[in-house]
Design an enzyme around this catalytic site. Structure first.
Site, PDB file in Angstrom:
ATOM      1  N   THR A  13      -3.889 -14.366 -10.758  1.00 37.71           N
ATOM      2  CA  THR A  13      -3.862 -15.683  -9.993  1.00 37.71           C
ATOM      3  C   THR A  13      -5.013 -15.507  -8.861  1.00 37.71           C
ATOM      4  O   THR A  13      -5.341 -16.720  -8.839  1.00 37.71           O
ATOM      5  CB  THR A  13      -2.601 -15.748  -9.062  1.00 37.71           C
ATOM      6  OG1 THR A  13      -1.595 -15.705  -9.969  1.00 37.71           O
ATOM      7  CG2 THR A  13      -2.466 -16.603  -8.231  1.00 37.71           C
ATOM      8  N   THR A 161       5.530  -0.545  -7.370  1.00 38.30           N
ATOM      9  CA  THR A 161       6.278  -1.358  -8.352  1.00 38.30           C
ATOM     10  C   THR A 161       6.150  -2.900  -7.577  1.00 38.30           C
ATOM     11  O   THR A 161       6.480  -3.025  -6.394  1.00 38.30           O
ATOM     12  CB  THR A 161       7.670  -0.919  -8.444  1.00 38.30           C
ATOM     13  OG1 THR A 161       8.182  -1.539  -9.633  1.00 38.30           O
ATOM     14  CG2 THR A 161       8.445  -0.844  -7.351  1.00 38.30           C
TER      15      THR A 161
END
Ligand code: ASP
Length: 356
Positions: A13, A161
């Site tokens: 992105t 994570t």
């Protein structure tokens, strides 16, 4: 010694723009935007070179072969730069950062992964701050390990994570403190960093052989294990319940695990809980798993366990060698509790270390 930072854009992105088919990576966009930011050229931010990869990918399309390409790129440019920023999609950033922490042996320079939830060309984006801070961290030389920087948090790559699909606070490090908190001050927590490497820097390619991760769920059968673990699978990360438990009263389920591990499939148990560690000595269910050849992954993330398995498979050696190394702390990716866990030790129960 060079003070420049090498920036690689792999896709994701941060460097995407709108197209008729939705957001897609645009070659040259990041360089154009960065060159047009006067605050980057007043001497506060280090000099950098930026390279767009030929095949810019959404990180959902990355595979271990791409991890190796990033590792090779860092190795080829290692001597010429003070640090590295890897711009990457957020979806699999924690996997790539984990894998790179293993394949970059003897790393003594910062490698900072970052990306963004909103592209750099959009209003209200998180890309500029993430990128500028990553550049400063990479140049500072203070964090000579593979890190992930996002929204004010500097995390160890192999402890990170993704926990938020849309929020700016997309990453966490559930089982290890942040390496830095970046607000008004850039506060690096030196006590949590890795000690300096003992050996020389070297890129050691990961294997690209098949491995898998499987989340244990109520109703899982031996045949599910047999189907997933059939040749040529080399390793399996089992995301088990709580402290590493899985069904223990289904003999066929245990038999399927035993058959796979007897064939040399390395089966690593991690917890599907966000925090905490596996202890295969705690419950009968865990003891039976260990008896079927399953080894403890302690408090490793699934991302770290997969990257480590492939790195160790790439190094070669027997399944027993790989199983042994999987349970050792190689890059700060796991904490081995002193056996047995004190909280589970009962006076009538002798200590046993199923992980040794
Ligand atoms: N799908 C994108 C990727 O991982 C998401 C992002 O970059 O935030 O490449």
């Amino acid at each position: 010694m060079s003070s420049t930072v090498y920036v690689a854009y792999t896709g994701g992105t941060i460097g995407m723009s709108r197209t008729a088919d939705g957001y897609a990576p645009e070659r040259g966009l990041l360089e154009r935007v960065l060159r047009g930011m006067p605050e980057l050229h007043g001497g506060q931010v280090p000099e950098f070179v930026i390279r767009d990869y030929a095949d810019l990918k959404d990180s959902a399309d990355l595979s271990p072969a791409d991890w190796n390409a990033i590792g090779e790129d860092i190795a080829a440019n290692y001597d010429d730069h003070a640090g590295f920023v890897i711009l990457h999609g957020t979806d699999t950033m924690a996997y790539t950062a984990s894998a790179l922490s293993f394949v970059l042996e003897g790393l003594a320079k910062p490698v900072i992964f970052t990306g963004s939830q909103i592209p750099i060309g959009e209003l209200r984006n998180d890309a500029r701050n993430n990128l500028v801070t990553a550049l400063m961290l990479a140049a500072s030389g203070q964090v000579p390990e593979v890190c992930l920087y996002f929204n004010g948090l500097l995390l160890r790559g192999n402890r990170s994570t993704k926990v938020h699909a849309v929020g700016f606070d997309a990453f966490t490090s559930p089982n290890y403190p942040a390496l830095g908190d970046i607000g008004i001050d850039m506060d690096i927590h030196g006590e949590h960093l890795r000690p300096p490497p003992t050996g020389p820097f070297r890129f050691a390619a990961s294997s690209t052989e098949p491995v898998a991760a499987l989340r244990i769920f109520p109703g899982i059968t031996g045949d599910v294990i047999r189907n997933i673990a059939k040749p040529p699978l080399r390793g399996l990360v089992l995301e088990a319940y709580g402290v590493g438990n899985a069904p223990s009263h289904d003999p066929d389920f245990l038999a399927a695990l035993r058959e796979a591990s007897a064939r040399g499939v390395v089966i690593v148990d991690v917890t599907q809980c966000i925090r905490g560690s596996v202890d295969l000595t705690s419950y009968a269910a865990g003891v039976r798993l260990a008896g079927a050849g399953v080894i403890s992954g302690f408090d490793m993330t699934v991302e770290a366990a997969l990257g480590k398995l492939l790195y160790l498979l790439g190094r070669g050696g027997s399944a027993a060698d790989i199983a042994r190394a999987m349970q050792q702390d190689l890059r700060g990716e796991l904490t081995r509790p002193p056996p047995p866990f004190a909280r589970h030790q009962r006076p009538d129960r002798p200590a046993a270390d199923a992980s040794a």
